[in-house]
Design an enzyme around this catalytic site. Structure first.
Site, PDB file in Angstrom:
ATOM      1  N   HIS A 172       0.845  -1.267  -0.035  1.00 40.85           N
ATOM      2  CA  HIS A 172       0.082  -0.061  -0.144  1.00 40.85           C
ATOM      3  C   HIS A 172       0.907   1.354   0.040  1.00 40.85           C
ATOM      4  CE1 HIS A 172      -3.485  -2.826   2.180  1.00 40.85           C
ATOM      5  NE2 HIS A 172      -3.564  -2.470   1.098  1.00 40.85           N
TER       6      HIS A 172
ATOM      7  N   LYS B 297     -16.378  -7.077   5.877  1.00 39.70           N
ATOM      8  CA  LYS B 297     -15.247  -7.891   5.920  1.00 39.70           C
ATOM      9  C   LYS B 297     -14.949  -8.166   7.519  1.00 39.70           C
ATOM     10  CE  LYS B 297     -13.067  -6.377   1.593  1.00 39.70           C
ATOM     11  NZ  LYS B 297     -11.858  -5.773   1.081  1.00 39.70           N
TER      12      LYS B 297
ATOM     13  N   ARG C 154      -1.642  -6.187  -8.113  1.00 33.55           N
ATOM     14  CA  ARG C 154      -0.560  -7.091  -7.799  1.00 33.55           C
ATOM     15  C   ARG C 154      -0.385  -8.081  -8.835  1.00 33.55           C
ATOM     16  NH1 ARG C 154      -3.269  -7.572  -2.214  1.00 33.55           N
ATOM     17  NH2 ARG C 154      -4.656  -8.988  -3.639  1.00 33.55           N
TER      18      ARG C 154
ATOM     19  N   SER D 275      -3.100  -7.824   2.511  1.00 31.89           N
ATOM     20  CA  SER D 275      -3.417  -7.489   4.126  1.00 31.89           C
ATOM     21  C   SER D 275      -3.963  -9.080   4.595  1.00 31.89           C
ATOM     22  CB  SER D 275      -4.280  -6.442   4.124  1.00 31.89           C
ATOM     23  OG  SER D 275      -3.959  -5.403   3.865  1.00 31.89           O
TER      24      SER D 275
END
Length: 163
Positions: free
Chosen positions: A17, A41, A95, A133
């Protein structure tokens, strides 16, 4: 003034990030880090903790680059958040190819909602492409070393949580 919005959950903020934030700050005059309040989440860190971690990590970046980096929690549609902060650009980090399909759909929907706001994709640097994460939290929970994936301050927060 060019304003960019980099949205995410940032639970927690990783070196990936930070890499995207650093590189996005070269493209805009002001970068807003949109911290999603995504109750579905079930984040490890609450909103205040995530905001504080991002502010801590971005303070140095602001001093180094002169670009204003601000944190803005949001719980509405991404495109509405972009309007709220006056962003002309939404920054998304990629990514791997797997990220692209979802992001491609998101851009299409956002363009239908407001075609005046552009989305810019930045590829993560090679050393950060595997960092997610979700994986960082799992490694930390299982007492693994995540110091290669997060800053020392974030690592300390993870150790506090799981230690």
């Amino acid at each position: 003034m060019r304003i960019g919005l980099y949205p995410g959950t940032f639970d927690p903020i990783t070196l990936g990030h930070i890499d995207i934030i650093r590189r996005a700050s070269r493209l805009v005059d002001k970068l807003v880090i949109g911290v999603a309040i995504n109750r579905d989440k079930g984040p490890l860190f609450d909103l205040d903790e995530r905001v504080a971690m991002i502010e801590d990590e971005c303070a140095r970046l602001t001093r180094e680059t002169g670009v204003e980096v601000v944190v803005h929690p949001f719980e509405n549609l991404l495109i509405n958040c972009a309007r709220d902060v006056g962003a002309q650009i939404i920054v998304r980090g990629l990514r791997a190819v797997a990220d692209f399909e979802y992001e491609y759909q998101m851009v299409g929907m956002n363009r239908q909602l407001d075609d005046s706001i552009e989305t810019v994709f930045l590829m993560a640097e090679a050393q950060h492409q595997a960092i997610a994460s979700k994986l960082v939290k799992e490694i930390a929970r299982l007492e693994g070393d995540v110091s290669k994936f997060v800053t020392p301050r974030v690592n300390a927060k993870l150790l506090e949580r799981f230690g």
